[in-house]
Design an enzyme around this catalytic site. Structure first.
Site, PDB file in Angstrom:
ATOM      1  N   SER A  13       0.712  -1.323   0.011  1.00 39.55           N
ATOM      2  CA  SER A  13       0.010   0.148  -0.028  1.00 39.55           C
ATOM      3  C   SER A  13       0.736   1.317  -0.050  1.00 39.55           C
ATOM      4  O   SER A  13       0.591   2.168  -0.638  1.00 39.55           O
ATOM      5  CB  SER A  13      -0.938  -0.033   1.206  1.00 39.55           C
ATOM      6  OG  SER A  13      -0.428   0.086   2.420  1.00 39.55           O
ATOM      7  N   HIS A 109       8.407   3.582   8.722  1.00 38.56           N
ATOM      8  CA  HIS A 109       7.996   2.771  10.145  1.00 38.56           C
ATOM      9  C   HIS A 109       6.899   3.131  10.531  1.00 38.56           C
ATOM     10  O   HIS A 109       6.650   4.425  10.863  1.00 38.56           O
ATOM     11  CB  HIS A 109       9.325   2.639  11.052  1.00 38.56           C
ATOM     12  CG  HIS A 109       9.168   1.818  12.060  1.00 38.56           C
ATOM     13  ND1 HIS A 109       9.190   0.351  12.166  1.00 38.56           N
ATOM     14  CD2 HIS A 109       8.869   2.012  13.255  1.00 38.56           C
ATOM     15  CE1 HIS A 109       9.007  -0.117  13.166  1.00 38.56           C
ATOM     16  NE2 HIS A 109       8.767   0.741  14.019  1.00 38.56           N
TER      17      HIS A 109
END
Ligand code: GAR
Length: 204
Positions: A13, A109
């Site tokens: 994504s 992250h």
């Protein structure tokens, strides 16, 4: 035209968000030159193929880290990438790989680093009980989830959240953060002072 290389292992994504931003020129003068996966079954590589992008599956299984990294670097150099975006690449890069592209590798992250490095950062944050979390885009250095921070975006943790709703709201921010960070790095109007990315003042 700046060439971006994307490296992933999974769903893709973040790759799609970057690809959309390149396509609609929110990331201007750039193209995705190649998408690499270490896992043949990664949905992300299938999505890249569907978009007609150049792709490479370079399996990591059973290979020494640096041998695998040498294969990836050969493909990235062949495509003359100016920037490498790790987008859910679930392996550590070797120091040798990192040294090939100084300040040219970004990672995303799903936590506000340095909190919750490593795997399942959203679940770690949820279980810890933090009231604010988010995502970080940072330069990759030789340590895990460690290099200088380019962009962070924060969200509150709601009483009504569970791990899934929290991860989904972080992911929305990831998709915004990656485009912001890529633009900052490609514009190059910054310096790194210690660990701090400082925006240079516009020239008059
Ligand atoms: C994203 O949440 C990304 O931040 C995370 O993996 C997910 C990949 O999703 N990366 C890490 O945890 C790296 N330490 P995606 O394949 O849909 O982009």
């Amino acid at each position: 035209m700046r060439n971006i290389g994307v490296v992933l292992s999974g769903r893709g994504s973040n790759f799609l968000a970057v690809a959309d931003n390149v396509a609609n020129r929110s990331i201007p003068d750039a193209r995705i030159a190649v998408v690499i996966s270490n896992l043949p079954e990664a949905r992300g590589i299938e999505l890249a193929r569907e978009r007609g992008l150049a792709t490479a599956v370079i399996p990591s299984k059973g290979k020494a880290r640096e041998d695998h990294d040498r294969e990836m670097v050969a493909v990235l150099k062949q495509h003359e990438v100016a920037l490498i975006c790790l987008a859910g690449y679930m392996r550590l890069l070797s120091p040798w790989f990192v040294q090939q592209f100084p300040q040219r590798i970004l990672n995303i992250h799903p936590s506000l680093l340095p909190a919750f490095p490593g795997l399942e950062a959203q679940q770690q944050a949820f279980a810890y009980g933090v009231k604010v979390t988010g995502c970080t885009v940072h330069f990759v250095d030789e340590e895990l989830d460690h290099g200088a921070i380019v962009v962070q975006r924060a969200i509150p943790v709601l009483d009504s959240d569970d791990e899934h709703s929290l991860a989904a709201r972080i992911l929305e921010q990831e998709h915004l953060a990656y485009a912001q960070a890529i633009n900052i790095v490609l514009e190059g109007n910054f310096e790194i002072v210690g660990r701090r990315l400082i925006h240079k003042k516009a020239a008059r």
